[in-house]
Design a protein around this motif. Structure first.
Motif, PDB file in Angstrom:
ATOM      1  N   CYS A   1     -19.549  35.975  19.296  1.00  0.00           N
ATOM      2  CA  CYS A   1     -18.091  36.122  19.153  1.00  0.00           C
ATOM      3  C   CYS A   1     -17.735  37.525  18.673  1.00  0.00           C
ATOM      4  O   CYS A   1     -16.902  38.205  19.283  1.00  0.00           O
ATOM      5  CB  CYS A   1     -17.603  35.078  18.157  1.00  0.00           C
ATOM      6  SG  CYS A   1     -15.957  35.384  17.494  1.00  0.00           S
TER       7      CYS A   1
ATOM      8  N   CYS B   1     -15.552  40.096  21.008  1.00  0.00           N
ATOM      9  CA  CYS B   1     -14.126  40.328  20.743  1.00  0.00           C
ATOM     10  C   CYS B   1     -13.862  41.169  19.506  1.00  0.00           C
ATOM     11  O   CYS B   1     -12.727  41.593  19.278  1.00  0.00           O
ATOM     12  CB  CYS B   1     -13.377  39.002  20.642  1.00  0.00           C
ATOM     13  SG  CYS B   1     -13.658  38.118  19.076  1.00  0.00           S
TER      14      CYS B   1
ATOM     15  N   LEU C   1      -8.367  39.813  25.671  1.00  0.00           N
ATOM     16  CA  LEU C   1      -8.272  39.761  24.219  1.00  0.00           C
ATOM     17  C   LEU C   1      -8.228  41.184  23.680  1.00  0.00           C
ATOM     18  O   LEU C   1      -8.932  42.064  24.175  1.00  0.00           O
ATOM     19  CB  LEU C   1      -9.471  39.026  23.625  1.00  0.00           C
ATOM     20  CG  LEU C   1      -9.639  37.550  24.025  1.00  0.00           C
ATOM     21  CD1 LEU C   1     -10.857  36.964  23.331  1.00  0.00           C
ATOM     22  CD2 LEU C   1      -8.389  36.736  23.687  1.00  0.00           C
TER      23      LEU C   1
ATOM     24  N   THR D   1      -9.132  43.806  20.878  1.00  0.00           N
ATOM     25  CA  THR D   1     -10.127  43.992  19.823  1.00  0.00           C
ATOM     26  C   THR D   1      -9.474  44.686  18.629  1.00  0.00           C
ATOM     27  O   THR D   1      -8.377  45.251  18.756  1.00  0.00           O
ATOM     28  CB  THR D   1     -11.300  44.836  20.341  1.00  0.00           C
ATOM     29  OG1 THR D   1     -10.802  46.132  20.712  1.00  0.00           O
ATOM     30  CG2 THR D   1     -11.939  44.174  21.559  1.00  0.00           C
TER      31      THR D   1
ATOM     32  N   ARG E   1     -10.589  43.403  26.081  1.00  0.00           N
ATOM     33  CA  ARG E   1     -11.788  42.844  26.701  1.00  0.00           C
ATOM     34  C   ARG E   1     -11.352  41.690  27.606  1.00  0.00           C
ATOM     35  O   ARG E   1     -10.570  40.823  27.202  1.00  0.00           O
ATOM     36  CB  ARG E   1     -12.772  42.316  25.640  1.00  0.00           C
ATOM     37  CG  ARG E   1     -13.152  43.290  24.576  1.00  0.00           C
ATOM     38  CD  ARG E   1     -13.883  44.489  25.127  1.00  0.00           C
ATOM     39  NE  ARG E   1     -15.178  44.140  25.677  1.00  0.00           N
ATOM     40  CZ  ARG E   1     -15.986  45.023  26.279  1.00  0.00           C
ATOM     41  NH1 ARG E   1     -15.596  46.289  26.406  1.00  0.00           N
ATOM     42  NH2 ARG E   1     -17.137  44.647  26.752  1.00  0.00           N
TER      43      ARG E   1
ATOM     44  N   ILE F   1     -12.076  38.248  29.365  1.00  0.00           N
ATOM     45  CA  ILE F   1     -12.904  37.075  29.070  1.00  0.00           C
ATOM     46  C   ILE F   1     -12.755  36.052  30.192  1.00  0.00           C
ATOM     47  O   ILE F   1     -11.634  35.761  30.641  1.00  0.00           O
ATOM     48  CB  ILE F   1     -12.483  36.425  27.737  1.00  0.00           C
ATOM     49  CG1 ILE F   1     -12.540  37.434  26.590  1.00  0.00           C
ATOM     50  CG2 ILE F   1     -13.342  35.198  27.449  1.00  0.00           C
ATOM     51  CD1 ILE F   1     -13.922  37.983  26.323  1.00  0.00           C
TER      52      ILE F   1
ATOM     53  N   CYS G   1     -17.582  31.574  26.686  1.00  0.00           N
ATOM     54  CA  CYS G   1     -16.766  32.773  26.910  1.00  0.00           C
ATOM     55  C   CYS G   1     -17.672  33.908  27.377  1.00  0.00           C
ATOM     56  O   CYS G   1     -18.585  34.316  26.643  1.00  0.00           O
ATOM     57  CB  CYS G   1     -16.047  33.196  25.634  1.00  0.00           C
ATOM     58  SG  CYS G   1     -15.007  31.912  24.931  1.00  0.00           S
TER      59      CYS G   1
ATOM     60  N   ASP H   1     -17.995  37.873  28.733  1.00  0.00           N
ATOM     61  CA  ASP H   1     -17.324  39.181  28.781  1.00  0.00           C
ATOM     62  C   ASP H   1     -17.431  39.720  30.216  1.00  0.00           C
ATOM     63  O   ASP H   1     -18.526  40.040  30.696  1.00  0.00           O
ATOM     64  CB  ASP H   1     -17.998  40.137  27.800  1.00  0.00           C
ATOM     65  CG  ASP H   1     -17.296  41.492  27.738  1.00  0.00           C
ATOM     66  OD1 ASP H   1     -16.346  41.710  28.523  1.00  0.00           O
ATOM     67  OD2 ASP H   1     -17.711  42.335  26.913  1.00  0.00           O
TER      68      ASP H   1
END
Length: 603
Positions: free
Chosen positions: A66, A70, A116, A118, A124, A126, A147, A149
């Motif tokens: 995680c 993110c 998302l 950062t 990023r 996802i 999830c 990337d």
């Protein structure tokens, strides 16, 4: 510790250890310990971000990937189960809410792609794949999500899309994107009804000359600078595209009037014409603009672009740096030229061309000294088509080479036949016009020699006519070609003299036998002293160079007398005869009848 749960323990396996202790079951304790060890190893090596959300919405498990993906720790998600929404790009939140509603509605699985943000402000991408989890008894245990990337994949896809839709040199929209936006504009106009647009087709003048003389590197810099100037002069809602070479298209959205659009375009034209400094060089370019006022009457983007392109060509015909607004007459003319071009391809094979001959006479005694062969086209539907219509088209398409070869052969064959049948033709010449394309062909001289051999016409009986504009386009090459023609015995003539910009130095160097005074001067010489002075000067110049002179367009006896007094040797025009078919040529020579009325189908 790899992968954690909200209370800090590794997993449900650890709570099972306590149960095992209570039951005093050593085997179960060992089994659960091994389960914990295996889970720890698995969690430490998960590349993708694993999420397990319980039935009540709380986060049961967040993998350590995680934070790597993110930028936020797992604790942020444990504290706020809806933390995804908090860091999600605003434009993607509806996608996220739709996926949540679908899963809560009983869907077995779902997926979505979103961005998302950062902690450092980057984004990023996802790929979120979620599945409903149930135990062996069918009891709902929550959701498990993976999830991934996919930022690099998305970036590459966006780059490929940008490259597919944009010009690599200027980064402007390319033809594909231009047509797409124009199509969307048409749809908007049809939907709203009253919102018009303006399209301008822009072509840089003489850009090929710039590329050839200064090099393609300089040319590319000019294109980039031109693109920047075009972009600076339009609004954010407008589109500037480069659709190929030195061609640009400007789409002005929601324009109230043509006057408003013309004002914008004049400002753009001024910006384009400002000098461009490239190193030690200062380059100035102009552009031709074809403008069209669009509206709901247009059906397709291709139709709009075509009409703007037609208007641009009309602007170029008026000179460099001009703007022309499209009208329906332009389209009619363009369609006519297109039909002529298509029909020309079959005209020679279908024997639709024929020659007419206009006599060239001695102005003193009115005796015929030769004939000029003129090509005509007997179109099966349109009748006789004027050379002014089809010759420029055939020049542009290259068909003039085949047509010119046919004209040369037919004219030489006819004169050879007349010489064989009638002694009166012994010293006559036949004049044939050469096109610029013919003169520039490397094998042109050999072609003339082959035709003379095939027809049996002596070279001294053939006179080839070229215009001074043709000679001045590439004087060195033209001089070489004309000298080779002189070597085989052919006579040479400069046609339409006085309408171009010839250099007297070059004129003296060319191996010319005859000058033809253009009809535009002859027509006005009896009424305009200025034109008479021009004709007088041309005749004197020709004689000083040892050349004979033929005047075109002689229609009045007064003109013949004035030319004769100037010692102009020859003339041709309606005063003596209109062009006639080959079968009527002997009649003119023998003086039985002089045809002063136009032949049917002959102009």
């Amino acid at each position: 510790m790899a992968g954690s749960t909200p209370d800090g323990s590794l997993s449900a396996c650890e709570s099972g250890e306590a149960v095992a202790g209570n039951n005093a079951c050593g085997d179960l304790r060992r089994a659960l310990f091994e389960c914990r060890q295996r889970f720890a190893v698995l969690a430490e090596n998960l590349f993708n971000w694993e999420v397990w959300q319980g039935p009540d919405g709380r986060m049961e498990f967040i993998s350590d990937a995680c934070e790597r993906i993110c930028g936020y720790s797992a604790e942020s998600f444990y504290r706020n189960p809806d933390f995804f929404s908090a860091i999600m790009h605003e434009a993607d939140i509806p996608i996220w809410r739709k996926l949540q509603a679908m899963m809560q509605g009983g869907a077995r699985a779902g997926e979505a792609e979103f961005r998302l943000r950062t902690p450092d402000g980057r984004e990023r991408w996802i790929h979120y794949l979620v599945r409903r989890v149930e135990n062996d008894g069918g009891e709902f245990m929550g959701y498990r999500a993976i999830c991934r990337d996919i930022s690099e994949r998305k970036l590459m896809a966006m780059q490929l899309k940008h490259q597919a839709w944009h010009d690599p040199l200027t980064d402007l929209p390319n033809r594909t994107l231009c047509m797409d936006r124009l199509g969307r504009t048409l749809e908007r106009v049809k939907r709203k009804g009253g919102s018009d647009f303006v399209l301008a087709f822009v072509d840089l003048d003489r850009f090929k000359v710039i590329n050839d003389s200064l090099g393609h590197g300089i040319g590319d810099q000019i294109l980039r600078e031109t693109a920047l100037r075009l972009m600076r002069e339009v609004r954010a809602m407008d589109t500037v595209s480069r659709i190929g070479g030195d061609e640009f298209v400007i789409l002005l959205e929601e324009v109230d009037s043509l006057d408003e659009a013309q004002g914008v375009i004049r400002r753009i034209m001024d910006a384009v014409e400002e000098p461009i400094t490239i190193g030690p060089r200062i380059v100035r370019v102009t552009a031709s603009f074809g403008v069209i006022m669009g509206g709901s009457g247009y059906g397709t983007a291709d139709e709009v672009l075509r009409n703007a392109h037609i208007a641009m060509h009309h602007a170029r015909e008026e000179g460099w740096g001009n703007m022309v607004v499209f009208n329906d007459n332009m389209l009619e003319r363009a369609m006519n030229l297109m039909h002529i071009e298509m029909d020309l391809y079959r005209a020679l094979d279908m024997e639709e061309f024929f020659l007419v001959y206009q006599p060239i006479v001695n102005l003193g005694c009115r005796s015929i000294t030769g004939f000029e062969a003129l090509v005509r086209w007997n179109h099966p539907e349109r009748g006789t088509v004027s050379p002014a219509e089809f010759i420029p088209v055939s020049e542009g398409t290259g068909q003039i080479l085949n047509i010119g070869k046919w004209v040369l052969y037919e004219a030489c064959r006819a004169m050879a036949r007349w010489r064989e049948e009638f002694p009166e033709f012994e010293d006559m010449l036949v004049s044939v016009n050469l096109s610029a394309r013919q003169l520039s062909q490397p094998g042109m001289v050999d072609q003339v020699a082959d035709v003379l051999r095939a027809t049996g016409l002596p070279p001294r009986c053939l006179k080839l006519e070229v215009t001074e504009t043709m000679l001045m386009g590439n004087p060195e090459f033209a001089n070489m070609a004309l000298r080779r023609l002189k070597e085989i015995g052919v006579k040479l003539c400069i046609d339409d003299f006085g309408t171009g910009y010839s250099s007297l130095t070059y004129l003296q160097a060319f191996p010319i036998d005859t000058l033809k005074v253009d009809r535009s001067f002859v027509a006005k010489m009896s009424r305009d002293p200025g034109n008479f002075k021009i004709v007088q000067a041309v005749v004197a110049l020709a004689h000083s160079l040892g050349l004979e002179v033929v005047a075109e367009g002689v229609e009045e006896e007064e003109q013949r007398i004035m030319l004769s007094e100037l010692r102009c040797e020859g003339g041709q025009g309606y005063l003596f005869s209109r062009p006639v078919r080959a079968e009527e040529v002997p009649t003119l020579v023998f003086g039985v009848s002089v045809n002063t009325e136009p032949m049917k189908g002959v102009a």
